[in-house]
Design a protein around this motif. Structure first.
Motif, short mmCIF file in Angstrom:
data_model
loop_
_atom_site.label_atom_id
_atom_site.label_comp_id
_atom_site.label_asym_id
_atom_site.label_seq_id
_atom_site.Cartn_x
_atom_site.Cartn_y
_atom_site.Cartn_z
N ASN A 16 0.58 -1.16 0.05
CA ASN A 16 -0.12 -0.09 0.05
C ASN A 16 0.81 1.18 -0.06
O ASN A 16 2.14 1.28 -0.22
CB ASN A 16 -0.94 -0.28 1.15
N GLU A 17 0.41 2.55 0.16
CA GLU A 17 0.91 3.57 -0.04
C GLU A 17 1.97 4.01 1.39
O GLU A 17 2.77 4.93 1.27
CB GLU A 17 0.06 4.66 -0.03
N HIS A 18 1.96 3.07 2.40
CA HIS A 18 2.69 3.18 3.77
C HIS A 18 3.95 2.20 3.34
O HIS A 18 4.90 2.30 4.12
CB HIS A 18 2.02 2.97 4.61
N SER A 19 4.06 1.36 2.38
CA SER A 19 5.12 0.34 2.14
C SER A 19 6.59 1.21 1.86
O SER A 19 6.58 2.16 1.31
CB SER A 19 4.89 -0.49 1.10
N TRP A 22 6.98 1.13 -1.85
CA TRP A 22 6.59 2.47 -2.36
C TRP A 22 7.45 3.67 -2.27
O TRP A 22 7.64 4.41 -3.16
CB TRP A 22 5.04 2.71 -1.77
N LYS A 192 5.81 2.88 10.37
CA LYS A 192 4.59 2.28 10.31
C LYS A 192 4.17 1.71 9.14
O LYS A 192 3.75 2.49 8.20
CB LYS A 192 3.70 3.20 10.67
N THR A 193 4.37 0.26 8.86
CA THR A 193 3.95 -0.12 7.68
C THR A 193 3.18 -1.39 8.05
O THR A 193 2.89 -1.79 9.05
CB THR A 193 5.36 -0.92 6.93
N ARG A 194 2.45 -1.80 6.96
CA ARG A 194 1.56 -3.18 7.34
C ARG A 194 2.36 -4.21 7.74
O ARG A 194 1.50 -4.97 8.64
CB ARG A 194 0.99 -3.36 5.80
N SER A 197 2.71 -3.83 11.44
CA SER A 197 1.54 -3.88 12.50
C SER A 197 1.24 -5.42 13.16
O SER A 197 0.52 -5.50 14.04
CB SER A 197 0.30 -3.39 11.35
N THR A 220 11.28 7.83 7.31
CA THR A 220 10.15 7.81 6.55
C THR A 220 10.39 6.85 5.34
O THR A 220 11.81 6.63 5.05
CB THR A 220 9.59 9.05 6.24
N ILE A 221 9.47 6.51 4.68
CA ILE A 221 9.61 5.72 3.57
C ILE A 221 10.23 6.62 2.44
O ILE A 221 11.07 5.85 1.66
CB ILE A 221 8.40 5.00 3.06
#
Length: 254
Positions: A16-19, A22, A192-194, A197, A220-221
Motif C-alpha cells: 500500500n502507500e505506506h510500504s 513504495w 509504520k508499515t503493514r 503492524s 520515513t519511507i
C-alpha cells in the motif's frame, strides 16, 4: 549528483502507500527509472495497481514467491520486454503468526522454514534470475531491520531471519562483485508499515525509537527511498555488501 534515467528496475514488496517499497519506487521514478512492479495476489491488486500506474510502471504482475513458477514468470516477462534488468528491490518478509508471536526457541520447523524461504531465500532466487539480465552490472537491494543484531522485544523469529538475510547479502556481494553486480541491505528504524503492524506493542517501539534517536525523528519511507535510489545509481558502483542504517542514528544508541 546522479540519475537513474533509462535504468530498468524491478520493485517487489509494495502492499500500500505506506510500504517501504513504495517509498523506493517513488524515488526511483523521480530519478528517471523505468519500473516493473509486482503485487502479492488478487486481494492486494486493488491497493497496488493504482500505485504502480501512478509511477508509470511498464510491467505490473502478481508475485507470490511461495507459488511455483510465479517468480520465473516475472523474470521471463522482464527478459521479453526489456532484455535486461539494472536494479532489483526485494522488500518482502513473512512469518506465520503463531511463530512470530511466540518465543524463538518455540518456533516450529515449518514456520521457521517458511519465514526463511520467503524473507531470505526468495532474495537469493531473485538474484540468480537477475544475474543473466545484468550483463553490464547491476544492483540488488533488500530490506532488513536492526533486530538482526539486537534483541528487539516481540520481534522474535524475524531477528534470526533478518540476520540470515544480512549474511546472504555479504556472500552474494562477494560472489557477484567481479560481474559489477552490487548487493545491499537497507535497514530502516521502526516504521509504520503493514508488516510492522503484526508485531505486538509496535507503537511503543516507535515512541522509544523517536525518543532515543539523535535526530529525535523516525525514518520515513521517503528517507529509505532516497538511500535506495543512491545505491541503485552509478555513483554507488564501488559500494557493496553493506547494511545501510536509515534510522536517525537510533542504532548507535545504547
Amino acid at each position: 549528483m546522479f540519475s537513474l534515467a533509462g535504468r530498468k528496475i524491478l520493485v517487489v514488496g509494495i502492499a500500500n502507500e505506506h510500504s517501504i517499497a513504495w517509498g523506493c519506487a517513488k524515488a526511483f521514478k523521480a530519478q528517471g527509472a523505468d519500473l516493473a512492479v509486482t503485487y502479492l495476489n488478487d486481494k492486494a491488486a486493488p491497493f497496488v495497481r493504482p500505485l504502480a500506474e501512478d509511477v508509470g510502471a511498464e510491467i505490473i504482475m502478481p508475485l507470490d514467491v511461495s507459488k511455483p513458477g510465479e517468480l520465473e514468470a516475472v523474470f521471463d516477462e522482464i527478459a521479453a520486454r526489456w532484455g535486461r534488468l539494472d536494479v532489483l528491490l526485494h522488500s518482502i518478509a513473512f512469518a506465520p503468526k503463531l511463530d512470530l508471536h511466540g518465543r524463538v526457541i518455540d518456533s516450529s520447523p515449518a514456520g521457521f522454514g517458511l519465514a526463511m524461504d520467503v524473507s531470505v531465500h526468495s532474495f537469493l532466487r531473485m538474484i540468480k534470475l537477475a544475474e543473466p539480465l545484468m550483463a553490464d552490472g547491476g544492483t540488488c537491494l533488500s530490506v532488513s531491520f536492526f533486530g538482526s543484531t539486537r534483541v528487539v522485544r516481540n520481534y522474535n523469529i524475524m531477528g534470526p531471519v533478518k540476520a540470515a538475510l544480512e549474511s546472504a547479502v555479504r556472500y552474494a556481494a562477494a560472489e557477484l562483485g567481479e560481474k559489477s553486480i552490487t548487493v545491499h541491505a537497507i535497514s530502516p528504524g521502526p516504521l509504520k508499515t503493514r508488516a510492522a503492524s503484526g508485531i505486538a506493542d509496535f507503537d511503543e517501539l516507535l515512541n522509544e525509537a523517536a525518543e532515543r534517536a539523535p535526530t529525535h525523528q523516525l525514518a520515513t519511507i521517503e528517507d529509505v527511498g532516497a538511500v535506495a535510489a543512491f545505491l541503485a545509481s552509478p555513483a554507488a558502483r564501488n559500494l557493496t555488501g553493506g547494511v545501510h542504517d536509515v534510522d536517525g542514528g537510533f542504532s548507535i544508541t545504547a
